[in-house]
Design a protein around this motif. Structure first.
Motif, PDB file in Angstrom:
ATOM      1  N   ARG A  27       0.833  -1.209   0.000  1.00 47.12           N
ATOM      2  CA  ARG A  27       0.000   0.000   0.000  1.00 47.12           C
ATOM      3  C   ARG A  27       0.862   1.250   0.000  1.00 47.12           C
ATOM      4  O   ARG A  27       1.741   1.414   0.850  1.00 47.12           O
ATOM      5  CB  ARG A  27      -0.924   0.027   1.221  1.00 47.12           C
ATOM      6  CG  ARG A  27      -2.087  -0.933   1.106  1.00 47.12           C
ATOM      7  CD  ARG A  27      -3.206  -0.498   2.017  1.00 47.12           C
ATOM      8  NE  ARG A  27      -4.317  -1.442   1.901  1.00 47.12           N
ATOM      9  CZ  ARG A  27      -5.584  -1.093   1.774  1.00 47.12           C
ATOM     10  NH1 ARG A  27      -5.904   0.194   1.740  1.00 47.12           N
ATOM     11  NH2 ARG A  27      -6.532  -1.998   1.678  1.00 47.12           N
ATOM     12  N   SER A  28       0.577   2.148  -0.916  1.00 48.40           N
ATOM     13  CA  SER A  28       1.230   3.447  -0.895  1.00 48.40           C
ATOM     14  C   SER A  28       0.684   4.248   0.282  1.00 48.40           C
ATOM     15  O   SER A  28      -0.325   3.887   0.893  1.00 48.40           O
ATOM     16  CB  SER A  28       0.975   4.195  -2.197  1.00 48.40           C
ATOM     17  OG  SER A  28      -0.413   4.485  -2.319  1.00 48.40           O
ATOM     18  N   HIS A  30      -0.880   7.150   0.497  1.00 47.48           N
ATOM     19  CA  HIS A  30      -2.252   7.670   0.409  1.00 47.48           C
ATOM     20  C   HIS A  30      -3.279   6.544   0.433  1.00 47.48           C
ATOM     21  O   HIS A  30      -4.427   6.752   0.826  1.00 47.48           O
ATOM     22  CB  HIS A  30      -2.440   8.569  -0.823  1.00 47.48           C
ATOM     23  CG  HIS A  30      -2.478   7.855  -2.130  1.00 47.48           C
ATOM     24  ND1 HIS A  30      -1.346   7.597  -2.872  1.00 47.48           N
ATOM     25  CD2 HIS A  30      -3.520   7.348  -2.850  1.00 47.48           C
ATOM     26  CE1 HIS A  30      -1.687   6.965  -3.982  1.00 47.48           C
ATOM     27  NE2 HIS A  30      -2.997   6.809  -3.989  1.00 47.48           N
ATOM     28  N   GLU A  31      -2.869   5.345   0.029  1.00 46.41           N
ATOM     29  CA  GLU A  31      -3.780   4.198   0.121  1.00 46.41           C
ATOM     30  C   GLU A  31      -3.952   3.732   1.561  1.00 46.41           C
ATOM     31  O   GLU A  31      -4.950   3.073   1.882  1.00 46.41           O
ATOM     32  CB  GLU A  31      -3.270   3.057  -0.749  1.00 46.41           C
ATOM     33  CG  GLU A  31      -3.367   3.344  -2.236  1.00 46.41           C
ATOM     34  CD  GLU A  31      -2.683   2.304  -3.096  1.00 46.41           C
ATOM     35  OE1 GLU A  31      -3.104   2.138  -4.260  1.00 46.41           O
ATOM     36  OE2 GLU A  31      -1.718   1.651  -2.621  1.00 46.41           O
ATOM     37  N   ALA A  34      -6.446   6.977   2.979  1.00 43.27           N
ATOM     38  CA  ALA A  34      -7.789   7.200   2.429  1.00 43.27           C
ATOM     39  C   ALA A  34      -8.892   6.451   3.180  1.00 43.27           C
ATOM     40  O   ALA A  34      -9.923   7.062   3.525  1.00 43.27           O
ATOM     41  CB  ALA A  34      -7.809   6.860   0.945  1.00 43.27           C
ATOM     42  N   SER A  73      -4.637  11.868  -0.661  1.00 37.92           N
ATOM     43  CA  SER A  73      -5.464  11.058   0.228  1.00 37.92           C
ATOM     44  C   SER A  73      -6.905  11.540   0.246  1.00 37.92           C
ATOM     45  O   SER A  73      -7.843  10.726   0.286  1.00 37.92           O
ATOM     46  CB  SER A  73      -4.887  11.095   1.640  1.00 37.92           C
ATOM     47  OG  SER A  73      -3.560  10.604   1.668  1.00 37.92           O
ATOM     48  N   ALA A  76      -8.429  10.298  -2.943  1.00 32.94           N
ATOM     49  CA  ALA A  76      -8.584   8.843  -2.881  1.00 32.94           C
ATOM     50  C   ALA A  76      -9.692   8.433  -1.930  1.00 32.94           C
ATOM     51  O   ALA A  76     -10.284   7.357  -2.087  1.00 32.94           O
ATOM     52  CB  ALA A  76      -7.266   8.191  -2.459  1.00 32.94           C
ATOM     53  N   SER A 121       4.172   5.105   4.828  1.00 33.92           N
ATOM     54  CA  SER A 121       4.448   3.790   4.258  1.00 33.92           C
ATOM     55  C   SER A 121       5.949   3.655   4.122  1.00 33.92           C
ATOM     56  O   SER A 121       6.535   3.987   3.093  1.00 33.92           O
ATOM     57  CB  SER A 121       3.769   3.622   2.885  1.00 33.92           C
ATOM     58  OG  SER A 121       4.177   2.399   2.290  1.00 33.92           O
ATOM     59  N   LEU A 195      -8.067  -3.329   7.175  1.00 37.11           N
ATOM     60  CA  LEU A 195      -7.716  -3.325   5.767  1.00 37.11           C
ATOM     61  C   LEU A 195      -7.759  -4.754   5.236  1.00 37.11           C
ATOM     62  O   LEU A 195      -7.680  -5.711   6.005  1.00 37.11           O
ATOM     63  CB  LEU A 195      -6.320  -2.725   5.572  1.00 37.11           C
ATOM     64  CG  LEU A 195      -6.126  -1.315   6.144  1.00 37.11           C
ATOM     65  CD1 LEU A 195      -4.678  -0.866   5.987  1.00 37.11           C
ATOM     66  CD2 LEU A 195      -7.068  -0.328   5.470  1.00 37.11           C
TER      67      LEU A 195
END
Length: 387
Positions: A27-28, A30-31, A34, A73, A76, A121, A195
């Motif tokens: 996961r980046s 912003h992922e 978000a 973010s 997203a 991250s 997640l």
């Protein structure tokens, strides 16, 4: 400041925290942020009982790819394109500084809901190059000033405060033990946004009493290469994770319970001993609010290293060689959960929200979140329960 514009945290969420290269490695940044933004906004609207206009997203981040991660973010998270974003880098204090920055906007009269926190991250942090040479981090201090790595700086604090290996290991074991109790009791469940890759924190370890003595020293002292007391076991794990809070003014919160920000401070200290920075910051917020540490119900410090945490706690009379005040990180801290740099200060506020608001502390109860910062700084914030 008008009572009407006092900032109040009415919702607080975080991802599970995972060690760099493990379950969240794909996961980046912003992922990571978000889904927490989405869930935190939904919690806030549920608490208020109506939809809310979002004024801004303010996120802390240290080692991401740039490009204004807060704006990425926000988009997203499917917020309206009119919602801007601002990314803050105060290293390990970034997430807490983002919450403070958003709160100050509300103090200044912004009547909208603001979302603030941090995300990191470490698994996807880009390689950085200066003068054609890769480097792990940018300088914390310019040429002519001390610029130690945080581990050796923690070793220096251990020597300065006489904190031996056994005491550091005992503090690290405490963090893991308390975090495991919380995990098994579901004490983190209401603050987590699960997640797909991970539904719970994966770093707290059992049997740490047996494991800790096996870790070798990481940093030498004048007595030799194997004489240092800081080890991988009594240091935090570098981690991935995100944490976000929703902040409104007192005049906008309705009946929603929350944490009102009473005072905050960010203060510089000797860059040779950056880990001691929280001491001056905590003392300043206490003085500003006219309270003492005896009045504090919950205390959250970003546990980067056992030696660093204990040096701060000794200085604040929250620990002795044989005792740690039970108000400190009662559900464990970064030594057990991990340290996603730009998010960890915000994780501390999420933990305060759970300990004080979700767990039913009475109105007027006080909590402090604090972090040390590379380059020689400390940041602290004092919150009060409102109901």
């Amino acid at each position: 400041m008008s009572e009407h514009t006092r900032p109040v945290v009415i919702a607080a969420r975080r991802t599970p925290i995972s060690t760099r290269g493990m379950r969240l490695r794909g996961r980046s940044v912003h992922e990571l942020a978000a889904p927490v933004i989405r869930r935190c906004l939904a919690d806030a609207e549920r608490a208020i009982g109506s939809s809310l206009a979002v004024g801004d997203v303010v996120l802390g981040n240290c080692m991401g790819p740039g490009g204004n991660i807060a704006r990425l973010s926000a988009l997203a998270a499917d917020l309206d394109v009119s919602v801007p974003g601002m990314t803050i880098d105060r290293q390990c204090g970034s997430g807490l500084s983002a919450i403070i920055t958003a709160s100050d906007a509300i103090r200044a009269g912004d009547s909208r809901l603001l979302l603030a926190g941090g995300a990191e991250s470490a698994s996807t942090a880009p390689l950085r190059i200066a003068h054609g040479v890769p480097y792990a981090r940018a300088a914390f201090s310019p040429t002519g000033f001390p610029d130690p790595e945080m581990g050796p700086a923690a070793q220096e604090l251990a020597a300065a405060f006489g904190i031996d290996r056994d005491r550091q290991d005992a503090y690290a074991e405490r963090s893991h033990r308390l975090a495991l109790v919380q995990l098994e009791a579901g004490g983190f469940d209401n603050e987590l946004v699960a997640l797909d890759e991970l539904g719970r924190d994966d770093s707290p370890r059992e049997r740490m009493t047996d494991l800790l003595p096996r870790f070798p020293s990481l940093y030498p002292t004048l007595d030799g290469p194997a004489t240092g007391s800081v080890t991988a076991g009594n240091s935090c794990r570098i981690s991935d994770g995100a944490a976000v809070v929703a902040i409104v003014s007192t005049g906008s919160r309705g009946d929603a319970p929350g944490l009102a920000l009473l005072a905050h401070a960010t203060i510089g200290c000797d860059p040779a001993l950056p880990g001691i920075g929280p001491v001056a910051a905590v003392n300043q917020v206490l003085a500003a609010a006219g309270v003492s540490l005896d009045d504090i119900a919950a205390f959250e410090i970003v546990e980067a290293f056992a030696a660093q945490s204990l040096a701060v706690l000794y200085s604040l009379d929250l620990a002795t060689p044989d005792f740690v005040d039970p108000r400190v990180c009662s559900g464990g801290g970064a030594l057990a959960l991990g340290h996603p740099w730009g998010a960890s200060g915000a994780v501390s506020v999420v933990r305060l929200f759970t300990r004080l608001v979700r767990e039913g502390a009475p109105a007027g109860s006080l909590g402090i979140a604090t972090a040390a910062v590379g380059g020689g700084m400390g940041v602290a914030a004092l919150f009060e329960v409102v109901r």
